[in-house]
Design a protein around this motif. Sequence first.
Motif, short mmCIF file in Angstrom:
data_model
loop_
_atom_site.label_atom_id
_atom_site.label_comp_id
_atom_site.label_asym_id
_atom_site.label_seq_id
_atom_site.Cartn_x
_atom_site.Cartn_y
_atom_site.Cartn_z
N ALA A 52 0.82 -1.21 0.00
CA ALA A 52 0.00 0.00 0.00
C ALA A 52 0.86 1.26 0.00
CB ALA A 52 -0.93 0.00 1.21
N ARG A 53 1.95 1.26 0.77
CA ARG A 53 2.85 2.42 0.77
C ARG A 53 3.49 2.60 -0.60
NH1 ARG A 53 4.40 0.33 5.73
NH2 ARG A 53 6.26 -0.57 4.79
N ASP A 56 0.80 3.83 -3.14
CA ASP A 56 0.43 5.22 -2.89
C ASP A 56 1.49 6.17 -3.39
OD1 ASP A 56 -2.02 4.58 -1.81
OD2 ASP A 56 -1.32 4.67 0.26
N GLY A 57 2.75 5.76 -3.34
CA GLY A 57 3.84 6.60 -3.80
C GLY A 57 3.93 6.67 -5.31
N ARG A 59 1.35 6.66 -7.52
CA ARG A 59 0.27 7.47 -8.12
C ARG A 59 0.52 8.93 -8.01
NH1 ARG A 59 -4.75 3.88 -5.98
NH2 ARG A 59 -3.99 2.00 -6.90
#
Length: 59
Positions: A52-53, A56-57, A59
Motif C-alpha cells: 500500500a505504501r 500510494d507513492g 500514483r
Amino acid sequence: MTGSPERAILAVHVRGLDGMCAGCRAWWARLAPYPCWQVEWATSRQARASAARFLDGVR
C-alpha cells in the motif's frame, strides 16, 4: 510502519530448537509448527502495508 500487534507477534513467535513455535508454547502451552498461523497473519499484514505504501507513492 508496522503496527505494534504485528511487531509483538513477530518478536515472540520464533522457531524453537525443535522446529515448533516458541511463542505458542510459551503463551498457550500449545505445540504448533513454525510458522504458526499468527506469524503468517503478521507477515501478511506487513506485506499489505508495504504494498500500500509503494502503490500510494507511485500514483
